[in-house]
Design an enzyme around this catalytic site. Structure first.
Site, PDB file in Angstrom:
ATOM      1  N   HIS A 287      20.981 -12.328   6.953  1.00  0.00           N
ATOM      2  CA  HIS A 287      19.644 -11.819   7.241  1.00  0.00           C
ATOM      3  C   HIS A 287      19.060 -12.739   8.312  1.00  0.00           C
ATOM      4  CE1 HIS A 287      20.090 -10.096   3.077  1.00  0.00           C
ATOM      5  NE2 HIS A 287      19.799  -9.048   3.818  1.00  0.00           N
TER       6      HIS A 287
ATOM      7  N   ASP B 216      18.130 -16.013   7.008  1.00  0.00           N
ATOM      8  CA  ASP B 216      19.205 -16.917   6.574  1.00  0.00           C
ATOM      9  C   ASP B 216      19.542 -17.870   7.725  1.00  0.00           C
ATOM     10  OD1 ASP B 216      19.652 -15.646   4.043  1.00  0.00           O
ATOM     11  OD2 ASP B 216      20.880 -14.115   5.033  1.00  0.00           O
TER      12      ASP B 216
ATOM     13  N   GLU C 264      22.569   0.916   6.731  1.00  0.00           N
ATOM     14  CA  GLU C 264      23.121   0.772   5.367  1.00  0.00           C
ATOM     15  C   GLU C 264      22.168   1.501   4.420  1.00  0.00           C
ATOM     16  OE1 GLU C 264      23.533  -3.247   3.854  1.00  0.00           O
ATOM     17  OE2 GLU C 264      24.009  -2.501   1.864  1.00  0.00           O
TER      18      GLU C 264
ATOM     19  N   GLU D  68      27.868   0.919   1.524  1.00  0.00           N
ATOM     20  CA  GLU D  68      27.992   0.117   0.301  1.00  0.00           C
ATOM     21  C   GLU D  68      28.392   1.025  -0.857  1.00  0.00           C
ATOM     22  OE1 GLU D  68      25.268  -3.052  -0.667  1.00  0.00           O
ATOM     23  OE2 GLU D  68      25.342  -2.528  -2.792  1.00  0.00           O
TER      24      GLU D  68
ATOM     25  N   HIS E 171      25.626   1.847  -3.398  1.00  0.00           N
ATOM     26  CA  HIS E 171      24.573   2.721  -2.875  1.00  0.00           C
ATOM     27  C   HIS E 171      25.026   4.183  -2.901  1.00  0.00           C
ATOM     28  CE1 HIS E 171      22.685  -0.770  -0.293  1.00  0.00           C
ATOM     29  NE2 HIS E 171      22.764  -1.055  -1.576  1.00  0.00           N
TER      30      HIS E 171
ATOM     31  N   ASP F 246      20.702  -1.242  -8.871  1.00  0.00           N
ATOM     32  CA  ASP F 246      21.833  -1.600  -8.002  1.00  0.00           C
ATOM     33  C   ASP F 246      22.516  -2.843  -8.592  1.00  0.00           C
ATOM     34  OD1 ASP F 246      23.506  -2.074  -5.873  1.00  0.00           O
ATOM     35  OD2 ASP F 246      21.922  -2.396  -4.410  1.00  0.00           O
TER      36      ASP F 246
ATOM     37  N   ASP G 192      25.632  -4.303  -8.027  1.00  0.00           N
ATOM     38  CA  ASP G 192      26.437  -5.216  -7.190  1.00  0.00           C
ATOM     39  C   ASP G 192      27.517  -5.934  -7.995  1.00  0.00           C
ATOM     40  OD1 ASP G 192      24.961  -4.539  -4.902  1.00  0.00           O
ATOM     41  OD2 ASP G 192      23.562  -6.197  -5.145  1.00  0.00           O
TER      42      ASP G 192
ATOM     43  N   ASP H 203      29.340  -7.059  -1.087  1.00  0.00           N
ATOM     44  CA  ASP H 203      27.960  -7.362  -1.486  1.00  0.00           C
ATOM     45  C   ASP H 203      27.966  -7.392  -3.005  1.00  0.00           C
ATOM     46  OD1 ASP H 203      25.316  -7.959  -1.353  1.00  0.00           O
ATOM     47  OD2 ASP H 203      24.649  -6.060  -0.493  1.00  0.00           O
TER      48      ASP H 203
HETATM   49  C1  XUL Z   1      20.368  -4.106  -0.766  1.00  0.00           C
HETATM   50  C2  XUL Z   1      21.475  -4.514   0.068  1.00  0.00           C
HETATM   51  C3  XUL Z   1      21.146  -5.523   1.115  1.00  0.00           C
HETATM   52  C4  XUL Z   1      21.850  -5.280   2.399  1.00  0.00           C
HETATM   53  C5  XUL Z   1      21.554  -6.228   3.512  1.00  0.00           C
HETATM   54  O1  XUL Z   1      20.711  -3.268  -1.786  1.00  0.00           O
HETATM   55  O2  XUL Z   1      22.596  -4.104  -0.147  1.00  0.00           O
HETATM   56  O3  XUL Z   1      21.478  -6.791   0.661  1.00  0.00           O
HETATM   57  O4  XUL Z   1      23.227  -5.321   2.183  1.00  0.00           O
HETATM   58  O5  XUL Z   1      20.239  -6.284   3.849  1.00  0.00           O
HETATM   59 MN    MN Z   2      24.507  -4.243   0.770  1.00  0.00          MN
END
Ligand code: XUL
Ligand code: MN
Length: 343
Positions: free
Chosen positions: A49, A52, A173, A209, A212, A247, A249, A282
């Site tokens: 980001h 970061d 994304e 992703e 997602h 979400d 992850d 992620d």
């Molecule tokens: C949010 C997500 C973020 C993006 C990057 O769900 O996946 O972390 O990957 O901004």
């Molecule tokens: Mn992501």
């Protein structure tokens, strides 16, 4: 066959375990400590980001420039590559109700300037990709914003970025919800539709992703196929997700191995990675991990991916073709399950 894959993740994937219901449960590793994990874990791409890289996105450019050059040096010293920079437009007090689709002109101006600045930062750290996760570009209730004007604002935003960064690519994304109730651009397909309306569609693609796509009720491998056909799959965030909830992850493949296999298979069959694309993760470590064991989710996800690559390569495609031709999908089910079980 040599393994052509290069792996990446973002520093936020090593974290202290805070969740919306409880505070951190392990000390945060320093940024340098995190960078030092990359090569040891088998990763060479770093996803960022904007903040970061710079101490604060609100700092003067002279300070941000200095911060970005320092990060570039740290990457170079370690043989790491910056894969992308994503402007973090969803945490600032000005963007409480969205950045680009906020009703406030001041918020929209802030978001646009910060997005353009993230391109300048990307140029310094050597990233060619800008990732846009439009976190708050949606509503909690339909009446809160003008939906048509919002879509137009999103296209204007893409155009301004393409104009500012003549060599960068934009990767949308998409995620259907969370933090908002509904996102205006909930899926890859929606985003690639907007890409065609921009001043340079050839520089607008996608990062998909897994979680997602699952949250949108879609199969991640089919989503990837849709983007691969259009030569617009420029990154992935592999992970896993147990049904329609927040979400999660989770580590890649730990919930549904067959669904993970299909993602690997579609990537492998279509030459993903051969134009420099990274296999990005992620993934979040479970809150229950100790600090010392809080990078195992990265190790596991990479390892599971590579084991699935072996399975994709050893699949008998002639057998698959014959079963497709004979429409014997019950047998196909068994062939795939036996293959995943190692028979
Ligand atoms: C949010 C997500 C973020 C993006 C990057 O769900 O996946 O972390 O990957 O901004
Ligand atoms: Mn992501």
């Amino acid at each position: 066959m040599a393994n052509p894959y290069r792996f990446s993740f973002g520093p936020w994937n090593i974290h202290s375990g805070a969740d919306p219901f409880g505070p951190a449960v392990r000390d945060e590793f320093s940024f340098i400590e995190k960078l030092d994990f990359y090569k040891n874990l088998g990763f060479e791409g770093v996803q960022f980001h904007d903040d970061d890289i710079v101490a604060s996105a609100d700092d003067a450019w002279s300070k941000q420039e200095k911060d970005a050059k320092k990060i570039r040096q740290l990457l170079d010293e370690r043989g790491l590559e910056a894969e992308f920079v994503a402007p973090r437009l969803w945490e600032h007090p000005l963007t409480i109700d969205g950045a680009i689709t906020s009703n406030s002109p001041e918020a929209r101006k802030y978001a646009l300037e910060r997005s353009l600045r993230s391109i300048d930062i990307a140029n310094i750290v050597g990233a060619k990709n800008i990732v846009l996760w439009p976190a708050r570009e949606g509503t909690y209730m339909r009446e809160a914003k003008d939906p048509v004007a919002s879509v137009g604002r999103l296209v204007d935003w893409l155009n301004a970025m393409l104009e500012h960064g003549k060599n960068i690519r934009i990767l949308g994304e998409m995620k259907p919800n969370e933090p908002m109730d509904q996102a205006y651009v909930p899926t890859t397909g929606h985003f690639l539709g907007l890409a065609q309306l921009t001043i340079d569609p050839s520089r607008v693609g996608t990062l998909i992703e897994s979680a997602h796509a699952i949250l949108a009720g879609l199969d991640p491998s089919d989503e990837m196929a849709y983007a691969l056909y259009q030569k617009k799959l420029w990154s992935v965030h592999l992970n896993d997700q147990n049904g329609l909830k927040f979400d999660e992850d989770k580590s890649f493949g730990v919930v549904d191995l067959r669904r993970a296999f299909n993602q690997v298979w579609v990537l492998e069959r279509n030459g993903y990675g051969q134009n420099g694309e990274f296999v990005g993760l992620d993934v979040k470590a479970l809150r229950t991990q100790s600090k010392a064991t809080s990078t195992k989710h990265l190790r596991n996800s990479r390892e599971i991916f590579l084991q699935l690559v072996d399975l994709a390569r050893s699949l008998d495609v002639h057998k698959i073709d014959a079963l497709r031709a004979n429409r014997d999908y019950e047998e196909l089910d068994m062939v795939i399950i036996n293959h995943l079980l190692g028979h």
